[in-house]
Write a protein that holds these residues in place. Sequence first.
Motif, PDB file in Angstrom:
ATOM      1  N   MET A 190      -3.786   3.364   6.420  1.00 30.94           N
ATOM      2  CA  MET A 190      -2.968   2.708   5.396  1.00 30.94           C
ATOM      3  C   MET A 190      -2.892   1.233   5.778  1.00 30.94           C
ATOM      4  N   ILE A 191      -3.077   0.369   4.789  1.00 38.58           N
ATOM      5  CA  ILE A 191      -3.199  -1.060   5.034  1.00 38.58           C
ATOM      6  C   ILE A 191      -2.110  -1.827   4.296  1.00 38.58           C
ATOM      7  N   ALA A 192      -1.582  -2.856   4.932  1.00 36.70           N
ATOM      8  CA  ALA A 192      -0.683  -3.794   4.260  1.00 36.70           C
ATOM      9  C   ALA A 192      -1.548  -4.962   3.800  1.00 36.70           C
ATOM     10  N   GLY A 193      -1.704  -5.113   2.508  1.00 34.08           N
ATOM     11  CA  GLY A 193      -2.560  -6.186   2.011  1.00 34.08           C
ATOM     12  C   GLY A 193      -2.904  -5.976   0.559  1.00 34.08           C
ATOM     13  N   GLY A 194      -4.092  -6.391   0.181  1.00 35.04           N
ATOM     14  CA  GLY A 194      -4.526  -6.353  -1.206  1.00 35.04           C
ATOM     15  C   GLY A 194      -4.992  -4.992  -1.686  1.00 35.04           C
ATOM     16  N   PHE A 195      -5.024  -4.015  -0.815  1.00 40.21           N
ATOM     17  CA  PHE A 195      -5.364  -2.637  -1.178  1.00 40.21           C
ATOM     18  C   PHE A 195      -4.512  -1.725  -0.306  1.00 40.21           C
ATOM     19  N   ASP A 196      -4.596  -0.427  -0.527  1.00 39.98           N
ATOM     20  CA  ASP A 196      -3.675   0.494   0.142  1.00 39.98           C
ATOM     21  C   ASP A 196      -4.256   1.236   1.344  1.00 39.98           C
ATOM     22  N   TYR A 197      -5.550   1.577   1.274  1.00 39.59           N
ATOM     23  CA  TYR A 197      -6.182   2.331   2.361  1.00 39.59           C
ATOM     24  C   TYR A 197      -7.557   1.758   2.666  1.00 39.59           C
ATOM     25  N   LEU A 198      -7.925   1.819   3.955  1.00 41.26           N
ATOM     26  CA  LEU A 198      -9.273   1.491   4.395  1.00 41.26           C
ATOM     27  C   LEU A 198      -9.857   2.780   4.964  1.00 41.26           C
ATOM     28  N   VAL A 199     -11.022   3.174   4.457  1.00 43.23           N
ATOM     29  CA  VAL A 199     -11.631   4.446   4.820  1.00 43.23           C
ATOM     30  C   VAL A 199     -13.031   4.207   5.365  1.00 43.23           C
ATOM     31  N   LYS A 200     -13.373   4.899   6.438  1.00 38.41           N
ATOM     32  CA  LYS A 200     -14.744   4.924   6.956  1.00 38.41           C
ATOM     33  C   LYS A 200     -15.316   6.291   6.619  1.00 38.41           C
ATOM     34  N   LEU A 201     -16.425   6.290   5.917  1.00 37.00           N
ATOM     35  CA  LEU A 201     -17.017   7.526   5.427  1.00 37.00           C
ATOM     36  C   LEU A 201     -18.467   7.604   5.888  1.00 37.00           C
ATOM     37  N   ARG A 202     -18.901   8.764   6.333  1.00 32.28           N
ATOM     38  CA  ARG A 202     -20.293   8.970   6.752  1.00 32.28           C
ATOM     39  C   ARG A 202     -20.966   9.927   5.787  1.00 32.28           C
ATOM     40  N   SER A 203     -22.207   9.612   5.441  1.00 26.84           N
ATOM     41  CA  SER A 203     -22.990  10.469   4.553  1.00 26.84           C
ATOM     42  C   SER A 203     -24.459  10.402   4.958  1.00 26.84           C
TER      43      SER A 203
END
Length: 156
Positions: free
Chosen positions: A101-114
């Motif tokens: 969860m991020i305080a800033g211009g968006f709500d969440y930062l996610v790292k995704l692997r595919s």
Amino acid sequence: MTDELDIANRKILAELVANARIPISELARKVGLSKTPVAARIRQMEEMGLITGYRAILSPLKLGLTHVTYMEIRLSDTRQRALEQFNAAIRLIPEVEECYMIAGGFDYLVKLRSRDMADFRRIMGEKISTLPHVSGTSSYVSMEAVIEQNWLSPEE
């Protein structure tokens, strides 16, 4: 809590992060203590909650998960109930390696692997975009991992 760690404990932690299966005798030799104090220190750090467990670290590359994407996720609702619903739902997506969860211009930062871009698009369409309260995303594809680590320097 890390301010309370002496150099020996920091060395023990660094060695355990590098190889959690290291025999106590070898660990003791590397940190310059005998086996009994090393075992006691490990037990104490486990009891303190500093060491929370041991696990196998898998190679994403050998598993074919070569595509890394970082995503900004914006929610339409950030009240506590909405956050809890989002948090519970994203934890169920195995391709999500990290979520903050991020305080800033968006709500969440996610790292995704595919596996590849097509797999990422499938995950986006079938999983990420269907999460509760998601109003928008921005994706950033990693070209190369310059540093990826999980360690504690003995000198820190």
